[in-house]
Motif scaffolding. Sequence first.
Motif, PDB file in Angstrom:
ATOM      1  N   LEU A 156       3.865   2.155  -1.484  1.00  0.00           N
ATOM      2  CA  LEU A 156       3.382   2.667  -0.201  1.00  0.00           C
ATOM      3  C   LEU A 156       3.515   4.186  -0.218  1.00  0.00           C
ATOM      4  N   ILE A 157       2.446   4.881   0.113  1.00  0.00           N
ATOM      5  CA  ILE A 157       2.475   6.333   0.258  1.00  0.00           C
ATOM      6  C   ILE A 157       2.058   6.599   1.695  1.00  0.00           C
ATOM      7  N   THR A 158       2.984   7.145   2.484  1.00  0.00           N
ATOM      8  CA  THR A 158       2.745   7.265   3.923  1.00  0.00           C
ATOM      9  C   THR A 158       2.612   8.726   4.353  1.00  0.00           C
ATOM     10  N   PRO A 159       1.871   8.987   5.423  1.00  0.00           N
ATOM     11  CA  PRO A 159       1.614  10.353   5.885  1.00  0.00           C
ATOM     12  C   PRO A 159       2.759  10.909   6.735  1.00  0.00           C
ATOM     13  N   PHE A 160       2.653  12.192   7.067  1.00  0.00           N
ATOM     14  CA  PHE A 160       3.689  12.862   7.843  1.00  0.00           C
ATOM     15  C   PHE A 160       3.557  12.621   9.341  1.00  0.00           C
ATOM     16  N   ASN A 161       2.360  12.317   9.841  1.00  0.00           N
ATOM     17  CA  ASN A 161       2.122  12.375  11.276  1.00  0.00           C
ATOM     18  C   ASN A 161       2.720  11.209  12.075  1.00  0.00           C
ATOM     19  N   PHE A 162       3.100  10.125  11.425  1.00  0.00           N
ATOM     20  CA  PHE A 162       3.871   9.064  12.066  1.00  0.00           C
ATOM     21  C   PHE A 162       5.067   8.793  11.158  1.00  0.00           C
ATOM     22  N   PRO A 163       6.062   9.671  11.184  1.00  0.00           N
ATOM     23  CA  PRO A 163       7.141   9.634  10.192  1.00  0.00           C
ATOM     24  C   PRO A 163       8.056   8.419  10.268  1.00  0.00           C
ATOM     25  N   PHE A 164       8.081   7.740  11.382  1.00  0.00           N
ATOM     26  CA  PHE A 164       8.962   6.582  11.557  1.00  0.00           C
ATOM     27  C   PHE A 164       8.161   5.288  11.551  1.00  0.00           C
ATOM     28  N   GLU A 165       7.139   5.244  12.376  1.00  0.00           N
ATOM     29  CA  GLU A 165       6.382   4.013  12.609  1.00  0.00           C
ATOM     30  C   GLU A 165       5.645   3.511  11.364  1.00  0.00           C
ATOM     31  N   ILE A 166       4.826   4.346  10.761  1.00  0.00           N
ATOM     32  CA  ILE A 166       3.998   3.870   9.642  1.00  0.00           C
ATOM     33  C   ILE A 166       4.844   3.444   8.442  1.00  0.00           C
ATOM     34  N   PRO A 167       5.796   4.277   7.978  1.00  0.00           N
ATOM     35  CA  PRO A 167       6.598   3.803   6.836  1.00  0.00           C
ATOM     36  C   PRO A 167       7.345   2.508   7.134  1.00  0.00           C
ATOM     37  N   LEU A 168       7.930   2.409   8.330  1.00  0.00           N
ATOM     38  CA  LEU A 168       8.723   1.228   8.642  1.00  0.00           C
ATOM     39  C   LEU A 168       7.862  -0.026   8.771  1.00  0.00           C
ATOM     40  N   LEU A 169       6.747   0.062   9.479  1.00  0.00           N
ATOM     41  CA  LEU A 169       5.894  -1.116   9.651  1.00  0.00           C
ATOM     42  C   LEU A 169       5.309  -1.585   8.320  1.00  0.00           C
ATOM     43  N   GLN A 170       4.843  -0.644   7.516  1.00  0.00           N
ATOM     44  CA  GLN A 170       4.268  -1.021   6.224  1.00  0.00           C
ATOM     45  C   GLN A 170       5.332  -1.559   5.277  1.00  0.00           C
ATOM     46  N   LEU A 171       6.495  -0.923   5.263  1.00  0.00           N
ATOM     47  CA  LEU A 171       7.596  -1.375   4.411  1.00  0.00           C
ATOM     48  C   LEU A 171       8.031  -2.781   4.787  1.00  0.00           C
ATOM     49  N   MET A 172       8.255  -3.012   6.074  1.00  0.00           N
ATOM     50  CA  MET A 172       8.733  -4.324   6.500  1.00  0.00           C
ATOM     51  C   MET A 172       7.686  -5.403   6.257  1.00  0.00           C
ATOM     52  N   GLY A 173       6.410  -5.103   6.487  1.00  0.00           N
ATOM     53  CA  GLY A 173       5.364  -6.082   6.216  1.00  0.00           C
ATOM     54  C   GLY A 173       5.370  -6.517   4.764  1.00  0.00           C
ATOM     55  N   ALA A 174       5.543  -5.556   3.861  1.00  0.00           N
ATOM     56  CA  ALA A 174       5.591  -5.878   2.432  1.00  0.00           C
ATOM     57  C   ALA A 174       6.857  -6.669   2.093  1.00  0.00           C
ATOM     58  N   LEU A 175       7.991  -6.273   2.663  1.00  0.00           N
ATOM     59  CA  LEU A 175       9.247  -6.996   2.391  1.00  0.00           C
ATOM     60  C   LEU A 175       9.208  -8.411   2.960  1.00  0.00           C
ATOM     61  N   TYR A 176       8.651  -8.582   4.164  1.00  0.00           N
ATOM     62  CA  TYR A 176       8.547  -9.919   4.749  1.00  0.00           C
ATOM     63  C   TYR A 176       7.826 -10.876   3.801  1.00  0.00           C
ATOM     64  N   MET A 177       6.782 -10.369   3.151  1.00  0.00           N
ATOM     65  CA  MET A 177       5.970 -11.223   2.285  1.00  0.00           C
ATOM     66  C   MET A 177       6.572 -11.448   0.904  1.00  0.00           C
ATOM     67  N   GLY A 178       7.607 -10.691   0.545  1.00  0.00           N
ATOM     68  CA  GLY A 178       8.259 -10.911  -0.746  1.00  0.00           C
ATOM     69  C   GLY A 178       7.948  -9.876  -1.799  1.00  0.00           C
ATOM     70  N   ASN A 179       7.295  -8.784  -1.417  1.00  0.00           N
ATOM     71  CA  ASN A 179       6.989  -7.734  -2.375  1.00  0.00           C
ATOM     72  C   ASN A 179       8.215  -6.861  -2.635  1.00  0.00           C
ATOM     73  N   LYS A 180       8.294  -6.284  -3.822  1.00  0.00           N
ATOM     74  CA  LYS A 180       9.265  -5.228  -4.103  1.00  0.00           C
ATOM     75  C   LYS A 180       8.522  -3.919  -3.896  1.00  0.00           C
ATOM     76  N   VAL A 181       9.093  -3.015  -3.104  1.00  0.00           N
ATOM     77  CA  VAL A 181       8.349  -1.854  -2.622  1.00  0.00           C
ATOM     78  C   VAL A 181       8.902  -0.545  -3.175  1.00  0.00           C
ATOM     79  N   LEU A 182       7.984   0.295  -3.633  1.00  0.00           N
ATOM     80  CA  LEU A 182       8.285   1.689  -3.906  1.00  0.00           C
ATOM     81  C   LEU A 182       7.682   2.460  -2.749  1.00  0.00           C
ATOM     82  N   LEU A 183       8.530   3.106  -1.964  1.00  0.00           N
ATOM     83  CA  LEU A 183       8.084   3.818  -0.772  1.00  0.00           C
ATOM     84  C   LEU A 183       8.156   5.320  -1.022  1.00  0.00           C
TER      85      LEU A 183
END
Length: 189
Positions: A156-183
């Motif tokens: 996941l490569i996330t932008p600066f303009n939503f520094p909390f929401e976008i990284p967290l939502l995308q990270l958790m969605g990937a973790l929920y499904m069982g992916n190993k994530v490089l953020l």
Amino acid sequence: NVHEVKNLISGKWESAPVGQVEAIVDPLNGETFMQVPDTKGEKLDQFVQSLGECSKSGMHNPFKNPERYWLYGDVSAACAARLKEPEVEDFFTKLIQRVAPKSDGQARGEVRVTQRFMENFGGDQPRFLARGFSVPGDHAGQMSHGMRWPYGPVTLITPFNFPFEIPLLQLMGALYMGNKVLLKVDSKV
């Protein structure tokens, strides 16, 4: 105090080698307030190696380690409860304002959207993301079944303009499904 950001690699926090950091300037006073790893070259190999340790079937799926769906539901519920506490909401609101030009209402809204997301996936909800489907075939007794499946390792490569929401939502969605994530978040985040 200047904050040192570290890389999390294979479950261990690592400082950047001397001279391989980026200084992040505090928009409130113009002084350096974070030292962020400027990871590149051969140092990236350890991230690739870590991702390679995850099979295509992910860290969990409907057949392998399904108890992790419950684990992430518990983690999400605990995070949601903490983010609802006024002092925690205020803390993250101010952190967002330190790295993105947002009003209190905009930054607080980002924290609240994230809190609601975590609340929605508390308890038993992560396993419903792996819900499958059945479709009748075109011959007697024929049936097609499908399941949602993790991709395995993802980045996941996330932008600066939503520094909390976008990284967290995308990270958790990937973790929920069982992916190993490089953020990789923006260095200011």
